[in-house]
Design an enzyme around this catalytic site. Structure first.
Site, mmCIF file in Angstrom:
data_model
loop_
_atom_site.group_PDB
_atom_site.id
_atom_site.type_symbol
_atom_site.label_atom_id
_atom_site.label_comp_id
_atom_site.label_asym_id
_atom_site.label_seq_id
_atom_site.Cartn_x
_atom_site.Cartn_y
_atom_site.Cartn_z
ATOM 1 C CE LYS A 152 -11.477 17.721 19.135
ATOM 2 N NZ LYS A 152 -11.068 16.299 18.954
ATOM 3 N N PRO A 163 -18.504 31.942 7.682
ATOM 4 C CG PRO A 163 -20.627 31.092 7.200
ATOM 5 C CD PRO A 163 -19.173 30.909 6.867
ATOM 6 C CB THR A 218 -8.876 21.861 18.578
ATOM 7 O OG1 THR A 218 -8.636 23.063 17.875
ATOM 8 C CG2 THR A 218 -10.332 21.886 19.037
ATOM 9 C CG ASP A 219 -5.892 26.440 18.677
ATOM 10 O OD1 ASP A 219 -6.735 25.903 17.926
ATOM 11 O OD2 ASP A 219 -4.942 27.132 18.247
ATOM 12 C CE1 TYR A 246 -12.870 19.747 15.062
ATOM 13 C CE2 TYR A 246 -12.047 22.001 15.238
ATOM 14 C CZ TYR A 246 -11.834 20.632 15.343
ATOM 15 O OH TYR A 246 -10.607 20.147 15.735
ATOM 16 C CG ASP A 253 -14.461 35.831 6.538
ATOM 17 O OD1 ASP A 253 -13.747 34.802 6.483
ATOM 18 O OD2 ASP A 253 -14.296 36.740 7.382
HETATM 19 P P1 NAD Z 1 -8.668 14.120 10.115
HETATM 20 O O1 NAD Z 1 -10.013 14.632 9.714
HETATM 21 O O2 NAD Z 1 -7.555 14.181 9.143
HETATM 22 O O3 NAD Z 1 -8.812 12.594 10.565
HETATM 23 C C1 NAD Z 1 -9.852 12.123 11.369
HETATM 24 C C2 NAD Z 1 -9.823 10.600 11.349
HETATM 25 O O4 NAD Z 1 -10.875 10.126 12.203
HETATM 26 C C3 NAD Z 1 -10.085 9.996 9.957
HETATM 27 O O5 NAD Z 1 -9.178 8.940 9.714
HETATM 28 C C4 NAD Z 1 -11.504 9.480 10.053
HETATM 29 O O6 NAD Z 1 -11.745 8.374 9.214
HETATM 30 C C5 NAD Z 1 -11.601 9.102 11.518
HETATM 31 N N1 NAD Z 1 -12.982 9.109 12.018
HETATM 32 C C6 NAD Z 1 -13.921 10.079 11.841
HETATM 33 N N2 NAD Z 1 -15.086 9.701 12.431
HETATM 34 C C7 NAD Z 1 -14.855 8.496 13.008
HETATM 35 C C8 NAD Z 1 -15.663 7.598 13.774
HETATM 36 N N3 NAD Z 1 -16.937 7.892 14.061
HETATM 37 N N4 NAD Z 1 -15.109 6.451 14.215
HETATM 38 C C9 NAD Z 1 -13.814 6.142 13.919
HETATM 39 N N5 NAD Z 1 -13.012 6.934 13.183
HETATM 40 C C10 NAD Z 1 -13.537 8.102 12.731
HETATM 41 O O7 NAD Z 1 -8.310 14.890 11.451
HETATM 42 P P2 NAD Z 1 -6.906 15.407 11.980
HETATM 43 O O8 NAD Z 1 -6.629 16.735 11.404
HETATM 44 O O9 NAD Z 1 -5.912 14.322 11.857
HETATM 45 O O10 NAD Z 1 -7.265 15.641 13.521
HETATM 46 C C11 NAD Z 1 -7.107 14.590 14.471
HETATM 47 C C12 NAD Z 1 -7.532 15.097 15.828
HETATM 48 O O11 NAD Z 1 -6.707 16.204 16.207
HETATM 49 C C13 NAD Z 1 -8.965 15.586 15.891
HETATM 50 O O12 NAD Z 1 -9.528 15.179 17.111
HETATM 51 C C14 NAD Z 1 -8.840 17.106 15.811
HETATM 52 O O13 NAD Z 1 -9.913 17.718 16.486
HETATM 53 C C15 NAD Z 1 -7.528 17.322 16.526
HETATM 54 N N6 NAD Z 1 -6.754 18.509 16.136
HETATM 55 C C16 NAD Z 1 -6.491 18.748 14.820
HETATM 56 C C17 NAD Z 1 -5.704 19.854 14.470
HETATM 57 C C18 NAD Z 1 -5.361 20.156 13.029
HETATM 58 O O14 NAD Z 1 -4.798 21.224 12.754
HETATM 59 N N7 NAD Z 1 -5.640 19.284 12.074
HETATM 60 C C19 NAD Z 1 -5.209 20.695 15.469
HETATM 61 C C20 NAD Z 1 -5.531 20.427 16.810
HETATM 62 C C21 NAD Z 1 -6.289 19.316 17.126
HETATM 63 O O1 DAU Z 2 -6.648 25.425 15.475
HETATM 64 C C1 DAU Z 2 -6.715 24.034 15.357
HETATM 65 C C2 DAU Z 2 -7.672 23.672 14.249
HETATM 66 O O2 DAU Z 2 -7.026 23.999 13.021
HETATM 67 C C3 DAU Z 2 -8.100 22.210 14.254
HETATM 68 O O3 DAU Z 2 -8.801 21.941 15.436
HETATM 69 C C4 DAU Z 2 -8.969 21.889 13.040
HETATM 70 O O4 DAU Z 2 -9.265 20.506 13.014
HETATM 71 C C5 DAU Z 2 -8.211 22.265 11.792
HETATM 72 O O5 DAU Z 2 -9.020 22.059 10.653
HETATM 73 C C6 DAU Z 2 -7.753 23.724 11.856
HETATM 74 O O6 DAU Z 2 -8.904 24.618 11.769
HETATM 75 P P1 DAU Z 2 -8.869 25.954 10.858
HETATM 76 O O7 DAU Z 2 -10.248 26.326 10.539
HETATM 77 O O8 DAU Z 2 -7.984 26.973 11.473
HETATM 78 O O9 DAU Z 2 -8.080 25.334 9.571
HETATM 79 P P2 DAU Z 2 -8.303 25.524 8.003
HETATM 80 O O10 DAU Z 2 -7.125 24.903 7.324
HETATM 81 O O11 DAU Z 2 -9.662 25.118 7.555
HETATM 82 O O12 DAU Z 2 -8.196 27.109 7.827
HETATM 83 C C7 DAU Z 2 -7.035 27.816 8.238
HETATM 84 C C8 DAU Z 2 -7.307 29.291 8.005
HETATM 85 O O13 DAU Z 2 -7.371 29.515 6.577
HETATM 86 C C9 DAU Z 2 -8.640 29.760 8.553
HETATM 87 O O14 DAU Z 2 -8.504 31.083 9.039
HETATM 88 C C10 DAU Z 2 -9.581 29.746 7.349
HETATM 89 C C11 DAU Z 2 -8.644 30.050 6.193
HETATM 90 N N1 DAU Z 2 -9.005 29.408 4.890
HETATM 91 C C12 DAU Z 2 -9.269 28.077 4.864
HETATM 92 C C13 DAU Z 2 -9.610 27.452 3.676
HETATM 93 C C14 DAU Z 2 -9.908 25.974 3.651
HETATM 94 C C15 DAU Z 2 -9.029 30.185 3.736
HETATM 95 O O15 DAU Z 2 -8.750 31.402 3.768
HETATM 96 N N2 DAU Z 2 -9.357 29.563 2.552
HETATM 97 C C16 DAU Z 2 -9.672 28.233 2.476
HETATM 98 O O16 DAU Z 2 -9.990 27.746 1.369
#
Ligand code: NAD
Ligand code: DAU
Length: 358
Positions: A167, A296, A137-138, A163, A294
């Site tokens: 990572k 934390p 992730t970024d 988190y 907000d």
């Molecule tokens: P997600 O939370 O939707 O899915 C995570 C998956 O991993 C789930 O299916 C869960 O069951 C599985 N999992 C969790 N713990 C496990 C374990 N111990 N063993 C086996 N499986 C397990 O996550 P996502 O949003 O799809 O993210 C996937 C990857 O991409 C992550 O590594 C995350 O850090 C990275 N990432 C996510 C985003 C984003 O915006 N969602 C952006 C950049 C990078």
């Molecule tokens: O940047 C990549 C990351 O993006 C991934 O590595 C993470 O797995 C993914 O969850 C995501 O993290 P963020 O914290 O940026 O995503 P989230 O959707 O939780 O929140 C996006 C923005 O919105 C953040 O600034 C917090 C804000 N937010 C989030 C929630 C859930 C709100 O204002 N209200 C909310 O209820």
């Protein structure tokens, strides 16, 4: 010796992992072995369309399980492992950091250890072909000021949430396995994803579903935090590109050059829903926006400089945010049975924990 044309995908029942598996099976030959623990975020329903596909094997298990992971390498002799599995939600990492260290750090170490033992057992040609691709992730780079340049692969790590720290720890282990043992690793650091199958704890699906039902739309702080949004299909195409063309040991940033303030994302969703699903009882959905306490340590701004993957590997994102968000909203509206399935008792409990009295 040729390796099998098989890939292992960890976390393939989650949001990005399932999009990756489905697209991979549409495009590529060979077998996919999905390893997933099916935590609250994992859902076999995401993979229902490949249920009967003989090229797909689902294994229910934990990436921390040494014996299970060793057995998967030995049995399937894959050409690559793509590692998506993680605890991924920042708010949950603030409430329960231990699980993040266990899965994201210890789990990644277990995969690296077993991948390395397998890789060492291969002949020279097999060793040349094999890849360990780590999806990161970024957020490992920390937070940017309004005028700072976007993150490059050379930006120093400064993770701010549990988190992000977990990572970052996993990224460092991947780097160490390449540097110390020669394991052919690749790391991708991507910005915020959105699209089908995203669990509705994250901003876009949470706001979308609350707005649909006329519930409050919780915006943290002043709503001016900035994220760089990328459609999940573009993230998956970036990962495929890095897998095929990336140089072992290297890292690649992936992002959409699509920075937006949270409040602008929320109002965009409101306006599209007003158009697609007008509801006289709810009225203009912007009126549901509610500023709440907000997060934390909330990072102010993320932005990815994707020059390296664009210039060296020829990848470019295809979906602009305006198109992607509309398609995403349409997908959720057409897949309400999926939504009902994931909004179980555990989901309600999370909403209670995170938003009550905020
Ligand atoms: P997600 O939370 O939707 O899915 C995570 C998956 O991993 C789930 O299916 C869960 O069951 C599985 N999992 C969790 N713990 C496990 C374990 N111990 N063993 C086996 N499986 C397990 O996550 P996502 O949003 O799809 O993210 C996937 C990857 O991409 C992550 O590594 C995350 O850090 C990275 N990432 C996510 C985003 C984003 O915006 N969602 C952006 C950049 C990078
Ligand atoms: O940047 C990549 C990351 O993006 C991934 O590595 C993470 O797995 C993914 O969850 C995501 O993290 P963020 O914290 O940026 O995503 P989230 O959707 O939780 O929140 C996006 C923005 O919105 C953040 O600034 C917090 C804000 N937010 C989030 C929630 C859930 C709100 O204002 N209200 C909310 O209820």
């Amino acid at each position: 010796m040729e390796l099998n044309n098989t890939v292992i995908v960890t976390g393939g029942a989650g949001f990005i992992g399932s999009n990756f598996v489905l697209e991979w099976l549409r495009r590529e030959g060979g077998q996919v072995v999905t390893l997933d623990k099916l935590t609250y975020a994992g859902n076999l329903g995401n993979l229902a369309s490949v249920d009967q596909d003989p090229r797909h094997l689902f294994v229910h298990g934990d990436i921390c399980d040494d014996e299970l992971v060793a057995g998967l390498f030995e049995t399937h002799r894959p050409r690559a492992i793509l590692h998506f599995a993680a605890e991924s939600h920042v708010d949950r990492s603030i409430k329960n950091p231990g699980e993040f260290v266990r899965t994201n750090v210890v789990g990644t170490l277990n995969l690296l250890k077993n991948a390395c033992a397998y890789w060492k057992s291969l002949d020279a040609e097999g060793q040349r072909q094999f890849r360990f691709l780590h999806v990161s992730t970024d957020e490992v780079y920390g937070s940017l000021g309004p005028d700072d340049p976007a993150f490059t692969e050379l930006t120093p790590y400064a993770p701010n949430s549990p988190y992000a720290a977990s990572k970052a720890g996993s990224d460092h282990l991947v780097r160490a396995y390449h540097h110390t043992f020669g394991l052919p690793t690749l790391t991708t650091n991507c910005s915020n994803n959105y699209g089908p199958f995203q669990f509705p704890e994250k901003l876009i699906p949470l706001v979308l579903l609350n707005a649909l039902e006329g519930k409050a739309l919780p915006v943290y702080g002043d709503g001016k935090n900035v994220r760089d949004w990328l459609h999940v299909q573009d993230h998956c195409s970036g990962i495929r590109c890095v897998l095929e063309k990336g140089a072992p040991g290297e890292t690649y940033n992936i992002g959409g050059r699509s920075e937006m303030k949270n409040i602008d994302v929320v109002t965009a969703i409101c306006d599209i829903l007003d158009e697609l699903r007008p509801d006289a009882k709810i009225g203009a959905r912007r009126s549901l926006i509610t500023y709440v306490t907000d997060r934390p340590g909330h990072d102010r701004r993320y932005a990815i400089d994707a020059t390296r993957i664009e210039a060296e590997l020829g990848w470019t994102p295809q979906m602009r945010f305006a198109e992607g968000i509309r398609k995403t909203i349409e997908w959720y509206l057409s897949n309400m049975s999926w939504v009902d399935g994931v909004r179980s008792g555990a989901y309600q409990e999370w909403l209670h924990q995170n938003y009550r009295g905020r």
